[in-house]
Design a protein around this motif. Structure first.
Motif, mmCIF file in Angstrom:
data_model
loop_
_atom_site.group_PDB
_atom_site.id
_atom_site.type_symbol
_atom_site.label_atom_id
_atom_site.label_comp_id
_atom_site.label_asym_id
_atom_site.label_seq_id
_atom_site.Cartn_x
_atom_site.Cartn_y
_atom_site.Cartn_z
ATOM 1 N N ALA A 672 -0.203 6.010 -4.252
ATOM 2 C CA ALA A 672 0.768 5.647 -3.221
ATOM 3 C C ALA A 672 0.424 6.309 -1.891
ATOM 4 O O ALA A 672 0.537 5.684 -0.824
ATOM 5 C CB ALA A 672 2.167 6.048 -3.670
ATOM 6 N N ARG A 675 -2.495 4.469 -0.300
ATOM 7 C CA ARG A 675 -2.076 3.142 0.166
ATOM 8 C C ARG A 675 -1.269 3.253 1.460
ATOM 9 O O ARG A 675 -1.414 2.442 2.379
ATOM 10 C CB ARG A 675 -1.260 2.432 -0.914
ATOM 11 C CG ARG A 675 -2.049 2.122 -2.180
ATOM 12 C CD ARG A 675 -3.177 1.111 -1.924
ATOM 13 N NE ARG A 675 -4.070 1.042 -3.079
ATOM 14 C CZ ARG A 675 -5.236 1.662 -3.176
ATOM 15 N NH1 ARG A 675 -5.689 2.382 -2.163
ATOM 16 N NH2 ARG A 675 -5.973 1.553 -4.263
ATOM 17 N N GLN A 697 2.737 -2.233 -1.704
ATOM 18 C CA GLN A 697 2.077 -1.591 -2.850
ATOM 19 C C GLN A 697 2.678 -0.217 -3.140
ATOM 20 O O GLN A 697 2.851 0.172 -4.300
ATOM 21 C CB GLN A 697 0.576 -1.465 -2.592
ATOM 22 C CG GLN A 697 -0.176 -2.785 -2.647
ATOM 23 C CD GLN A 697 -1.680 -2.588 -2.567
ATOM 24 O OE1 GLN A 697 -2.218 -1.619 -3.105
ATOM 25 N NE2 GLN A 697 -2.360 -3.503 -1.890
ATOM 26 N N VAL A 698 3.027 0.493 -2.081
ATOM 27 C CA VAL A 698 3.681 1.792 -2.274
ATOM 28 C C VAL A 698 5.006 1.611 -2.991
ATOM 29 O O VAL A 698 5.328 2.353 -3.931
ATOM 30 C CB VAL A 698 3.903 2.499 -0.919
ATOM 31 C CG1 VAL A 698 4.772 3.745 -1.095
ATOM 32 C CG2 VAL A 698 2.568 2.879 -0.286
ATOM 33 N N GLN A 701 4.743 1.230 -6.722
ATOM 34 C CA GLN A 701 4.277 2.363 -7.529
ATOM 35 C C GLN A 701 5.416 2.991 -8.326
ATOM 36 O O GLN A 701 5.183 3.740 -9.265
ATOM 37 C CB GLN A 701 3.630 3.427 -6.638
ATOM 38 C CG GLN A 701 2.257 3.064 -6.138
ATOM 39 C CD GLN A 701 1.245 2.982 -7.276
ATOM 40 O OE1 GLN A 701 1.299 3.718 -8.235
ATOM 41 N NE2 GLN A 701 0.321 2.029 -7.163
ATOM 42 N N MET A 705 8.493 7.059 -5.739
ATOM 43 C CA MET A 705 7.554 7.188 -4.631
ATOM 44 C C MET A 705 8.250 6.959 -3.297
ATOM 45 O O MET A 705 7.819 7.468 -2.264
ATOM 46 C CB MET A 705 6.404 6.195 -4.797
ATOM 47 C CG MET A 705 5.383 6.619 -5.828
ATOM 48 S SD MET A 705 4.725 8.238 -5.467
ATOM 49 C CE MET A 705 4.555 8.874 -7.122
#
Length: 914
Positions: A672, A675, A697-698, A701, A705
Motif C-alpha cells: 500500500a 502504491r 489499489q491502496v 489492500q 490501510m
C-alpha cells in the motif's frame, strides 16, 4: 646487529623495507591530515606479518600515537569482543580502562550501541593524539570484533585513527570484509608479503651466525622457501647444535618440527596439552589436561621457555608463533586430539570458565550422543545469542546434529535452534528446521512448542495466513502447557491483526491477554499486547493503541519505538521527544527502530532535513545488523521528502529503491505504501488517471490501510481524486477522514484534516477556514501549511484575493520553514498570480557545495564538532541520536570537501561569524 650468541635482529624485516615504508607513509598521513586510514598486511604463516606490524607500531609510538595492539587466536575466536579487547585494554596507555570495558561488556547485547560506545571512547582519545589500533591474525577474530571492525573505521574516518590488521590469505573472508567496508570511505591499502629474496635470507643468516655464510648453510636455507620464520628456526637450530663438526641436526630441513625432538618427553607432552588448548593457554589448565599437579610441570615449562617455544607473560603461556603450536598439534594422533579436546572442554568448565570458552573444544571433540556436549552448546548459545545471533544459530545447529533422532531431547534442542535461527534473521532456515522436526511426530506438548517457536519466523516472512493456520491447528490439538497455549493465542491474534475482521482480531487479542496474565508468561504477554497494539493502530484508534504499546514497552523496553510512534499519532510530540531522549540516554535496544521513531517525530514537526537523515541512518543500521524491517517505508518517506524539497530526480531514485525492497518484503502495508507513493509521483507528472488507479489499489489492500497510510495524507489523496474527476472516490476518502476523527476526538490533527477533507470535496472556503482554525492546535506544520494552501486557492477561486493572499502567505512561510520548497514555490506562484509576489519576498535556492549548502542541523553540528565536541556530546546537546549526528557529519564533510575534524575546525573558524 646481533653477534653469534644473540638472537637474529629485525629478522622479519630483512627484505621488507618497501612494505615498512608504505606503512610509515600511512602513519605520517594520519598524523598530518587528522583523518583515518586502514592497512591490511597479508601473507602465509611465518612470512613476517607480525614482525612488520610490531615495527610499524614502534614507529607510530615514536611519532606520538596512542597504541593498542592485540592478537586473535584460532581456538579463542568465539568469545564476544575478545579479539578487540586485546587491542584496547593493553599497552602503556590503554585506550579503554578495564572498568570501562566491563561496562561495555554488560551491554554487549546491543551490537550497534556497543560499537557506538567504542567509537566514542576511541574518538575521545583521538581528540588529543593520533591513535593506532592493530590486530594480528584477524582471520581468527571473534564475530563481534569482526562486526565492530567492519563499522568502526568508517564511523571514525574523520578522526586520526590508523587501523593495522594482519591476516593469512586462508581462510579468506574476515579481513576482506573489513577492507571492503572501509573502501571508498577512507584510505584502505593491502600490503601483500611474498617470499624473501635469497639476498635477504642470506642477511638473516649473517644476523644469526655472525660469520660468513657457507654453501652448506645456504643450501639448508633453500628449504625455507623464502619464509623468514622457518629460516630463523633453522638458524636457531644451527646455533644450538651440539655436534662439534657442525653437522645439521636431523629434521630441521623439513621445518620447525625438528626443534621438538631434543625436548624431554614430559615437556613435549606438556606442550601438546597446551597446543590442544590454543596458542594462548593457562598453566593450570594445561596441567589439568596432563592429569598432573602443576608443581610437577614447572621443569617442563622452564624447558619450553628456554627452547624459545613458549613465552610467559605472567598470566598466560603463549606459543611464540602459531606455526610452533601447529607443529606440536599435528603430531598428536587425530583420535587422541578428539579425546583431548573433549577433556579440555570438561576441564575448562570444571575450572569455572564460561561455556563459550569450551565451545571450540566441543566443536572439535564431541561425538553424536554426547548430551553433556549438547548442554554446553545450549548454554553457550544462550550466552552469545543477544550479541551474535548468527553464532548462536550455528552452535544450536551443531547441538541438534549431536542429538540422535530417537531421543526426546531432540525436540527441545530443535526448539531452541529455531529461536536462534529466527533471531539471526535466517527465517527460511528456521522454518525448514521446524518442519523437519514436526515431521518426526513430536509429542503433543513439543508440537505446540515448535509451532510457537516458528511464529517469529512466519511473522518476519509476512506469512500471516500460515501463522494463523498453524497456531489454530496447535490450539485445536490441545495438550500444550498453559504458557505455550497462551503464546499460541497471542500469535493467532497477531496474525489476525492483518485480516479484514478487526473486531474478531480484537476479541482474539483480549483472550490471549487474559491467558497470558493467568499464566504469568512474559513472552505470551508481549505477544498479546503487541497484537492488541497492532489491531488498535490498524483500526485507527490512536488512544487505545497508545495504551497497548505503553503497557508493552513497560514489560519489554525494546518496544519503546512503538510507544513513541503511538504518541505521535495522537499529536503528543512532547511525550515522544521525552521518550526519545530517555532512549538515547540509556542506550536502548533496537537502535534502527528508534531512528524510525525519531524520523517520524522530525517529519511530523516539519524538520525535513533531519527526518531524511534519520531515515538514511535507520536504513544503514538495519543493513548492519541484517534485520530489514522499515526499508520500504523509509524509502517511501524519503521519496516524499524529496518531492517536497523539489528534487524530482532524488525522489524517483527512492521510488525505484522502494519497489526493489517491496519485491523482497511484499506485505500489505509495504504494498500500500509503494502504491500510494506511485500515486504521488503520477500526480507530480500530471497523470491523474494513474494516480487515481493507485489510490484505489491502496483502498483494496484492506480497511486498516486507510487508517495507517492515509491518516495524515488523505487530503493529498482527495486532491488526486478531484483532479482525476473521481468525485465519488473523493467523497469516500472524506468519509474515512471523518470516521478517523470520530475515533480520535482528542487529536487536533484528526479533526482538522477531516474538516479540510470536507472543504476540499465541497469546494467550501468556510469549511476550509474552519479546518485551519482546528489545525491551529496541531503540532504538524506541514499539515497546517497544506490546509492554508487549500484555503488560499479556494478563496482565490471565490474572488476574495485579500484573504487569499494572507492564507497563501501563511502556507508559503510554513512550507519554506520546513524546507518544503516545491509546495512553497506553488504558494508563491499563486501569490504572484494574485499580484502579491513582490510584497511577500522570493525564495533563495540552497547551493550544493560550500557552507551555504549545509542544512540548519548540519551547520549546528559542524560548529559543535569544530569546537571539539564528539558525536556523543553533540548528540546530547541537540537531543538526537549519535548515529544521526554521524549521518549529518558525513554530509557536512562531503559538502565542504574536507576529510577530518581538524580541517572542519579550520574552515569553520575562518567563517565571518565563526
Amino acid at each position: 646487529m646481533a653477534g653469534a650468541g644473540g638472537p637474529p635482529s629485525r629478522s622479519g624485516l630483512r627484505g621488507r623495507e618497501a612494505e615498512l615504508g608504505e606503512l610509515e607513509a600511512l602513519i605520517a598521513s594520519v598524523a598530518r591530515t587528522g583523518s583515518s586510514a586502514l592497512a591490511l598486511v597479508q601473507g602465509e604463516p611465518g612470512i613476517g606479518k607480525t614482525t612488520l606490524l610490531a615495527e610499524a607500531v614502534t614507529e607510530a609510538a615514536a611519532a606520538g600515537f596512542s597504541v593498542g595492539v592485540g592478537k586473535a587466536d584460532e581456538l579463542h575466536h568465539i568469545v564476544p569482543l575478545s579479539s578487540l579487547a586485546a587491542c584496547v585494554l593493553h599497552g602503556d596507555r590503554p585506550l579503554l580502562s578495564g572498568d570501562a570495558f566491563a561496562d561495555l561488556a554488560r551491554h554487549h547485547d546491543q551490537r550497534i550501541w556497543l560499537v557506538e560506545r567504542l567509537a566514542e571512547m576511541i574518538e575521545a582519545r583521538a581528540g588529543g593524539m593520533p591513535v593506532l589500533i592493530g590486530l594480528d591474525d584477524v582471520q581468527w577474530a571473534d564475530p563481534l570484533s569482526r562486526f565492530a571492525l567492519q563499522h568502526l573505521p568508517v564511523r571514525l574516518r574523520t578522526s586520526p585513527v590508523l587501523w593495522l590488521l594482519t591476516s593469512r590469505r586462508e581462510p579468506a573472508g574476515p579481513a576482506e570484509e573489513i577492507v571492503a567496508a572501509a573502501a571508498g570511505h577512507l584510505p584502505a591499502v593491502t600490503v601483500s608479503l611474498g617470499p624473501l629474496s635469497g639476498a635477504a635470507i642470506a642477511q638473516l643468516a649473517g644476523d644469526a651466525l655472525g660469520a660468513a655464510v657457507g654453501e652448506r648453510v645456504r643450501d639448508l636455507l633453500d628449504g625455507a622457501g623464502g619464509n623468514p620464520f622457518l629460516a630463523v628456526e633453522m638458524l636457531a637450530g644451527l646455533r644450538t647444535a651440539d655436534a662439534p663438526d657442525g653437522h645439521v641436526p636431523p629434521g630441521l630441513v623439513v621445518g620447525v618440527r625438528g626443534r621438538l625432538r631434543s625436548l624431554r618427553p614430559g615437556t613435549l607432552r606438556f606442550l601438546q596439552m597446551g597446543a590442544v588448548l590454543g596458542r594462548t593457554f593457562g598453566f593450570h589448565d594445561a596441567a589439568a589436561l596432563c592429569g598432573r599437579p602443576a608443581a610437577e610441570l614447572i621443569e617442563a615449562l622452564e624447558e619450553a621457555v628456554r627452547a624459545g617455544l613458549l613465552d610467559d607473560d605472567g598470566d598466560h603461556l603463549v606459543f611464540r608463533h602459531d606455526l610452533l603450536r601447529q607443529a606440536v598439534y599435528v603430531d598428536i594422533p587425530p583420535s587422541a586430539r578428539k579425546a583431548l579436546h573433549r577433556e579440555a572442554a570438561r576441564g575448562l568448565v570444571a575450572a569455572g570458565h564460561q561455556p563459550v570458552d569450551a565451545v571450540p573444544h566441543i566443536l572439535r571433540g564431541a561425538l553424536p550422543g554426547d548430551e553433556e556436549a549438547v548442554l554446553l552448546l545450549r548454554r553457550a548459545a544462550d550466552d552469545v545469542l543477544p550479541v551474535t545471533p548468527g553464532l548462536a544459530a550455528d552452535l544450536m545447529t551443531r547441538a541438534l546434529e549431536l542429538v540422535p533422532s530417537a531421543r526426546p531431547l531432540r525436540f527441545a534442542v530443535g526448539e531452541q535452534a529455531v529461536c536462534c535461527l529466527t533471531r539471526a534473521g535466517r527465517n527460511g532456515d528456521a522454518l525448514s528446521m521446524g518442519d523437519r522436526l514436526l515431521a518426526g511426530r513430536p509429542p503433543v506438548d513439543a508440537f505446540g512448542r515448535l509451532q510457537a517457536a516458528l511464529g517469529g519466523a512466519l511473522w518476519n516472512m509476512d506469512l500471516a495466513g500460515e501463522l494463523r493456520r498453524r497456531a489454530e491447528a496447535a490450539l485445536a490439538l490441545g495438550g500444550a502447557a498453559p504458557d505455550v497455549d497462551a503464546r499460541l493465542r497471542g500469535l493467532r491474534a497477531l496474525a489476525m491483526s492483518r485480516d479484514h475482521d478487526l473486531r474478531a482480531a480484537r476479541e482474539a487479542g483480549e483472550a490471549a491477554l487474559r491467558a497470558a496474565t493467568a499464566t504469568g508468561d512474559r513472552e505470551a504477554h508481549v505477544l498479546a499486547l503487541s497484537a492488541l497494539g497492532e489491531i488498535a493502530q490498524n483500526a485507527g484508534e490512536g488512544s487505545l493503541a497508545l495504551r497497548r504499546f505503553a503497557a508493552l514497552s513497560a514489560i519489554d523496553p525494546a518496544y519503546l519505538p512503538e510507544e513513541i510512534v503511538a504518541h505521535l499519532y495522537v499529536d503528543d510530540f512532547a511525550s515522544g521527544e521525552r521518550l526519545l531522549r530517555q532512549a538515547t540516554d540509556t542506550g536502548a535496544t533496537r537502535q534502527a527502530m528508534l531512528l524510525w521513531a525519531q524520523g517520524q517525530h522530525d517529519l511530523g514537526l516539519g524538520r525535513l532535513d533531519d527526518a531524511d537523515a534519520d531515515f538514511v541512518t535507520m536504513e544503514r543500521l538495519e543493513e548492519e545488523v541484517g534485520v530489514c524491517v522499515q526499508q520500504v517505508n523509509g524509502r517511501v518517506l524519503r521519496s516524499r521528502i524529496a518531492l517536497l524539497r523539489g528534487d524530482r530526480d532524488d525522489a524517483r531514485e527512492h521510488l525505484v529503491a522502494a519497489r526493489e525492497r517491496l519485491a523482497a518484503k511484499p506485505n500489505p502495508g509495504n504494498t500500500a505504501a509503494v502504491r500510494f507513493l506511485e500515486a504521488v509521483h503520477a500526480e507530480a507528472d500530471e497523470d491523474f488517471g494513474l494516480a487515481v488507479d493507485r489510490i484505489r489499489q491502496v483502498q483494496r489492500q484492506g480497511p486498516f490501510m486507510r487508517w495507517r497510510l492515509l491518516r495524515d495524507w488523505v487530503d493529498s489523496a482527495i486532491r488526486m481524486a478531484l483532479r482525476g474527476a473521481e468525485h465519488e472516490l473523493a467523497v469516500d476518502l472524506a468519509a474515512q477522514a471523518r470516521a478517523h476523527a470520530e475515533r480520535n476526538p482528542a487529536v487536533p490533527t484528526a479533526a482538522g484534516v477531516a474538516a479540510q477533507a470536507d472543504g476540499l470535496v465541497n469546494n467550501d472556503p468556510l469549511t476550509l477556514e474552519h479546518a485551519v482554525g482546528l489545525l491551529g492546535a496541531s503540532p504538524r506544520p506541514l499539515v497546517r501549511a497544506a490546509a492554508y494552501a487549500d484555503l488560499g486557492w479556494a478563496l482565490l477561486a471565490a474572488g476574495r484575493e485579500r484573504r487569499a493572499v494572507a492564507a497563501l502567505t501563511h502556507a508559503r512561510d510554513l512550507f519554506a520553514a520546513s524546507g518544503a520548497h516545491a509546495p512553497a514555490a506553488g504558494a508563491r506562484h499563486a501569490l504572484d498570480d494574485a499580484g502579491a509576489g513582490s510584497r511577500t519576498g522570493a525564495a533563495v535556492e540552497r547551493p550544493v557545495r560550500g557552507w551555504g549548502a549545509l542544512t540548519p542541523s548540519e551547520k549546528k553540528i559542524a560548529r559543535l564538532v569544530a569546537q571539539g565536541h564528539t558525536n556523543r556530546s553533540a548528540a546530547d546537546l541537540l537531543v538526537v541520536s549519535p548515529h544521526t549526528v554521524n549521518t549529518h557529519l558525513t554530509s557536512v564533510f562531503r559538502k565542504l570537501s574536507v576529510n577530518s575534524r581538524v580541517q572542519l575546525a579550520n574552515l569553520v573558524m575562518g567563517l565571518p561569524d565563526g
